[in-house]
Design a protein around this motif. Structure first.
Motif, PDB file in Angstrom:
ATOM      1  N   ILE A 107      -4.319  -1.707 -12.003  1.00 40.17           N
ATOM      2  CA  ILE A 107      -4.958  -2.120 -10.753  1.00 40.17           C
ATOM      3  C   ILE A 107      -5.619  -3.492 -10.897  1.00 40.17           C
ATOM      4  O   ILE A 107      -5.790  -4.207  -9.909  1.00 40.17           O
ATOM      5  N   GLY A 108      -5.960  -3.873 -12.111  1.00 40.31           N
ATOM      6  CA  GLY A 108      -6.512  -5.199 -12.341  1.00 40.31           C
ATOM      7  C   GLY A 108      -5.445  -6.271 -12.164  1.00 40.31           C
ATOM      8  O   GLY A 108      -5.686  -7.310 -11.536  1.00 40.31           O
ATOM      9  N   ILE A 109      -4.260  -6.007 -12.735  1.00 37.84           N
ATOM     10  CA  ILE A 109      -3.134  -6.928 -12.550  1.00 37.84           C
ATOM     11  C   ILE A 109      -2.793  -7.022 -11.063  1.00 37.84           C
ATOM     12  O   ILE A 109      -2.516  -8.114 -10.539  1.00 37.84           O
ATOM     13  N   ARG A 110      -2.804  -5.879 -10.396  1.00 37.76           N
ATOM     14  CA  ARG A 110      -2.534  -5.859  -8.948  1.00 37.76           C
ATOM     15  C   ARG A 110      -3.527  -6.735  -8.189  1.00 37.76           C
ATOM     16  O   ARG A 110      -3.153  -7.551  -7.349  1.00 37.76           O
ATOM     17  N   ASP A 111      -4.812  -6.580  -8.497  1.00 36.40           N
ATOM     18  CA  ASP A 111      -5.834  -7.355  -7.795  1.00 36.40           C
ATOM     19  C   ASP A 111      -5.719  -8.843  -8.080  1.00 36.40           C
ATOM     20  O   ASP A 111      -5.954  -9.676  -7.200  1.00 36.40           O
ATOM     21  N   SER A 129     -13.651 -18.770 -10.707  1.00 36.86           N
ATOM     22  CA  SER A 129     -14.589 -17.852 -11.370  1.00 36.86           C
ATOM     23  C   SER A 129     -14.402 -16.422 -10.874  1.00 36.86           C
ATOM     24  O   SER A 129     -14.510 -15.463 -11.652  1.00 36.86           O
ATOM     25  N   ILE A 130     -14.111 -16.257  -9.581  1.00 29.24           N
ATOM     26  CA  ILE A 130     -13.872 -14.918  -9.028  1.00 29.24           C
ATOM     27  C   ILE A 130     -12.625 -14.299  -9.640  1.00 29.24           C
ATOM     28  O   ILE A 130     -12.633 -13.143 -10.096  1.00 29.24           O
ATOM     29  N   LEU A 131     -11.555 -15.070  -9.685  1.00 26.48           N
ATOM     30  CA  LEU A 131     -10.288 -14.562 -10.209  1.00 26.48           C
ATOM     31  C   LEU A 131     -10.372 -14.243 -11.704  1.00 26.48           C
ATOM     32  O   LEU A 131      -9.760 -13.281 -12.182  1.00 26.48           O
ATOM     33  N   GLU A 132     -11.158 -15.031 -12.426  1.00 22.79           N
ATOM     34  CA  GLU A 132     -11.281 -14.821 -13.867  1.00 22.79           C
ATOM     35  C   GLU A 132     -12.082 -13.559 -14.199  1.00 22.79           C
ATOM     36  O   GLU A 132     -12.017 -13.055 -15.315  1.00 22.79           O
ATOM     37  N   LEU A 133     -12.835 -13.037 -13.249  1.00 23.43           N
ATOM     38  CA  LEU A 133     -13.649 -11.842 -13.489  1.00 23.43           C
ATOM     39  C   LEU A 133     -12.852 -10.545 -13.371  1.00 23.43           C
ATOM     40  O   LEU A 133     -13.351  -9.475 -13.697  1.00 23.43           O
ATOM     41  N   ILE A 134     -11.617 -10.631 -12.908  1.00 21.10           N
ATOM     42  CA  ILE A 134     -10.797  -9.429 -12.730  1.00 21.10           C
ATOM     43  C   ILE A 134     -10.400  -8.859 -14.086  1.00 21.10           C
ATOM     44  O   ILE A 134      -9.932  -9.581 -14.964  1.00 21.10           O
ATOM     45  N   LEU A 193       2.286 -12.336  -9.401  1.00 21.78           N
ATOM     46  CA  LEU A 193       3.114 -11.396  -8.651  1.00 21.78           C
ATOM     47  C   LEU A 193       4.256 -10.875  -9.525  1.00 21.78           C
ATOM     48  O   LEU A 193       4.568  -9.674  -9.497  1.00 21.78           O
ATOM     49  N   ASP A 194       4.840 -11.752 -10.285  1.00 26.43           N
ATOM     50  CA  ASP A 194       5.943 -11.358 -11.166  1.00 26.43           C
ATOM     51  C   ASP A 194       5.453 -10.349 -12.206  1.00 26.43           C
ATOM     52  O   ASP A 194       6.124  -9.344 -12.466  1.00 26.43           O
ATOM     53  N   VAL A 195       4.281 -10.603 -12.789  1.00 25.12           N
ATOM     54  CA  VAL A 195       3.703  -9.671 -13.774  1.00 25.12           C
ATOM     55  C   VAL A 195       3.417  -8.324 -13.117  1.00 25.12           C
ATOM     56  O   VAL A 195       3.718  -7.256 -13.671  1.00 25.12           O
ATOM     57  N   TYR A 196       2.835  -8.372 -11.933  1.00 25.67           N
ATOM     58  CA  TYR A 196       2.487  -7.139 -11.220  1.00 25.67           C
ATOM     59  C   TYR A 196       3.724  -6.331 -10.867  1.00 25.67           C
ATOM     60  O   TYR A 196       3.778  -5.111 -11.099  1.00 25.67           O
ATOM     61  N   LEU A 197       4.740  -6.986 -10.322  1.00 25.66           N
ATOM     62  CA  LEU A 197       5.929  -6.275  -9.867  1.00 25.66           C
ATOM     63  C   LEU A 197       6.737  -5.693 -11.020  1.00 25.66           C
ATOM     64  O   LEU A 197       7.335  -4.614 -10.894  1.00 25.66           O
ATOM     65  N   LYS A 198       6.754  -6.375 -12.161  1.00 25.71           N
ATOM     66  CA  LYS A 198       7.549  -5.906 -13.298  1.00 25.71           C
ATOM     67  C   LYS A 198       6.826  -4.876 -14.147  1.00 25.71           C
ATOM     68  O   LYS A 198       7.458  -3.989 -14.720  1.00 25.71           O
ATOM     69  N   ASP A 199       5.500  -4.971 -14.226  1.00 26.36           N
ATOM     70  CA  ASP A 199       4.757  -4.111 -15.140  1.00 26.36           C
ATOM     71  C   ASP A 199       3.847  -3.114 -14.437  1.00 26.36           C
ATOM     72  O   ASP A 199       3.923  -1.906 -14.685  1.00 26.36           O
ATOM     73  N   SER A 200       2.976  -3.604 -13.549  1.00 29.54           N
ATOM     74  CA  SER A 200       1.919  -2.748 -13.001  1.00 29.54           C
ATOM     75  C   SER A 200       2.367  -1.898 -11.816  1.00 29.54           C
ATOM     76  O   SER A 200       2.009  -0.723 -11.729  1.00 29.54           O
ATOM     77  N   ARG A 201       3.138  -2.475 -10.907  1.00 27.74           N
ATOM     78  CA  ARG A 201       3.531  -1.708  -9.719  1.00 27.74           C
ATOM     79  C   ARG A 201       4.340  -0.459 -10.082  1.00 27.74           C
ATOM     80  O   ARG A 201       4.108   0.614  -9.495  1.00 27.74           O
ATOM     81  N   LEU A 214       7.505   6.968  -2.465  1.00 22.45           N
ATOM     82  CA  LEU A 214       8.213   5.720  -2.762  1.00 22.45           C
ATOM     83  C   LEU A 214       7.922   4.707  -1.654  1.00 22.45           C
ATOM     84  O   LEU A 214       8.662   4.604  -0.678  1.00 22.45           O
ATOM     85  N   SER A 215       6.853   3.985  -1.801  1.00 23.07           N
ATOM     86  CA  SER A 215       6.410   3.062  -0.764  1.00 23.07           C
ATOM     87  C   SER A 215       7.172   1.739  -0.816  1.00 23.07           C
ATOM     88  O   SER A 215       7.519   1.246  -1.879  1.00 23.07           O
ATOM     89  N   THR A 216       7.431   1.180   0.355  1.00 25.42           N
ATOM     90  CA  THR A 216       8.070  -0.133   0.440  1.00 25.42           C
ATOM     91  C   THR A 216       7.034  -1.252   0.489  1.00 25.42           C
ATOM     92  O   THR A 216       7.403  -2.425   0.456  1.00 25.42           O
ATOM     93  N   PHE A 217       5.742  -0.890   0.569  1.00 27.85           N
ATOM     94  CA  PHE A 217       4.700  -1.909   0.616  1.00 27.85           C
ATOM     95  C   PHE A 217       4.498  -2.521  -0.759  1.00 27.85           C
ATOM     96  O   PHE A 217       4.660  -1.856  -1.787  1.00 27.85           O
ATOM     97  N   CYS A 218       4.144  -3.776  -0.769  1.00 24.44           N
ATOM     98  CA  CYS A 218       4.003  -4.500  -2.025  1.00 24.44           C
ATOM     99  C   CYS A 218       2.816  -4.000  -2.842  1.00 24.44           C
ATOM    100  O   CYS A 218       2.960  -3.672  -4.019  1.00 24.44           O
ATOM    101  N   PHE A 219       1.652  -3.936  -2.226  1.00 21.25           N
ATOM    102  CA  PHE A 219       0.430  -3.603  -2.973  1.00 21.25           C
ATOM    103  C   PHE A 219       0.048  -2.142  -2.778  1.00 21.25           C
ATOM    104  O   PHE A 219      -0.165  -1.689  -1.648  1.00 21.25           O
ATOM    105  N   LEU A 220      -0.017  -1.426  -3.909  1.00 21.66           N
ATOM    106  CA  LEU A 220      -0.253   0.020  -3.894  1.00 21.66           C
ATOM    107  C   LEU A 220      -1.592   0.363  -4.527  1.00 21.66           C
ATOM    108  O   LEU A 220      -2.100  -0.368  -5.382  1.00 21.66           O
TER     109      LEU A 220
END
Length: 293
Positions: free
Chosen positions: A127-131, A116-121, A185-193, A202-208
């Protein structure tokens, strides 16, 4: 060099404690030094009686046995440091008694509550895809908030379905990722990040964050708190880690494997999660045993 600063360096460089632990030790010691100053005592002269008087005053403030145990651990560490670095010849904390800490069972979410928590994002923004990817990963791998905040791109091995985690004491461990976390993660890395990245940072950290900089622990905590309010639930980001361990054990995982996945140095730390399974077994016994009906 002031003793407090020297002690901080000792904790960081010699004891290899994490920043948060160092801050807690320093805060406890600063409070004790204030007590010494108020009683016209100095570092080289206080004794076991002074330590016991300080602990007694802490007790009178209504501190829990857990909080008292932490303060005593801080004082013992400080006294060992003073003796080791020859600020004094003895260790007055040697005979300081450690109160017994009652078992504190962590709060957990049910599997339905996690869903239920994850579905509320809100997935309409990057940033929603990231979260979604972030919290899926925490729950899928049982990560600490500091571990996910410091996760770098080179630590991801999505094709192999694992990630490398730098845990407490700078110890590395490899943790498998669940299918849902891999997908998001795949969706986030290809589209949102890429949309969050800034050419000037140019950050090397995964979550921005939305400025292209590393997403802080505070930012992660704030976003999760907002989700919990929407879901009308109580908890913390760390509750996802507790839930991960509890759900694994409930599903039949052995304790030693869960210990390795969580990065616990001592299996007794992991054993706290077996409490829930014991309670569930008791409920099942009372529900189905013929002599209980």
């Amino acid at each position: 060099m002031m003793i407090n600063k020297a002690y901080e360096i000792y904790l960081t460089l010699e004891k290899h404690l994490q920043k948060r632990s160092v801050e807690e030790y320093i805060r406890d010691v600063n409070e004790y030094v204030t007590f010494l100053n108020e009683n016209n005592l100095v570092i080289s002269d206080f004794n076991i009686t002074d330590l016991e008087l300080y602990i007694s005053r802490c007790k009178s403030r209504g501190l829990s046995s857990y909080a008292l145990a932490r303060k005593i651990s801080s004082l013992r560490s400080f006294c060992r440091f003073l003796q080791l670095k020859e600020y004094r010849n003895d260790n007055p904390s040697t005979f300081l008694e450690q109160p017994k800490k009652g078992t504190i069972y962590p709060t957990v979410f049910s599997e339905e509550e996690v869903d239920s928590i994850l579905e509320l994002i809100d997935l309409s923004k990057p940033i929603g895809i990231r979260d979604r990817a972030l919290f899926e990963l925490i729950y899928s791998c049982g990560l600490r908030i500091s571990e996910v905040a410091s996760l770098t791109m080179e630590s991801l091995f999505l094709n192999e379905g694992i990630i490398k985690i730098r845990g407490k004491g700078d110890k590395d461990r490899y943790v498998p990722i669940g299918d849902a976390a891999i997908y998001w993660l795949d969706v986030y890395l290809k589209d949102s990040r890429p949309k969050l990245m800034k050419s000037s940072c140019l950050s090397t950290f995964c979550f921005l964050n939305n400025r292209g900089q590393v997403l802080s622990r505070k930012g992660i905590w704030k976003n999760f708190k907002a989700l919990l309010q929407k879901a009308n639930l109580e908890g913390k980001v760390h509750t996802l880690r507790h839930s991960f361990a509890t759900h694994l054990l409930k599903g039949g995982a052995d304790l030693r494997s869960v210990q390795e996945l969580l990065g616990h140095a001592d299996i007794s730390t992991t054993q706290v999660y077996t409490h829930y399974n014991t309670n569930e077994l008791e409920d099942q016994y009372r529900k189905y045993h013929p002599y209980e009906n």
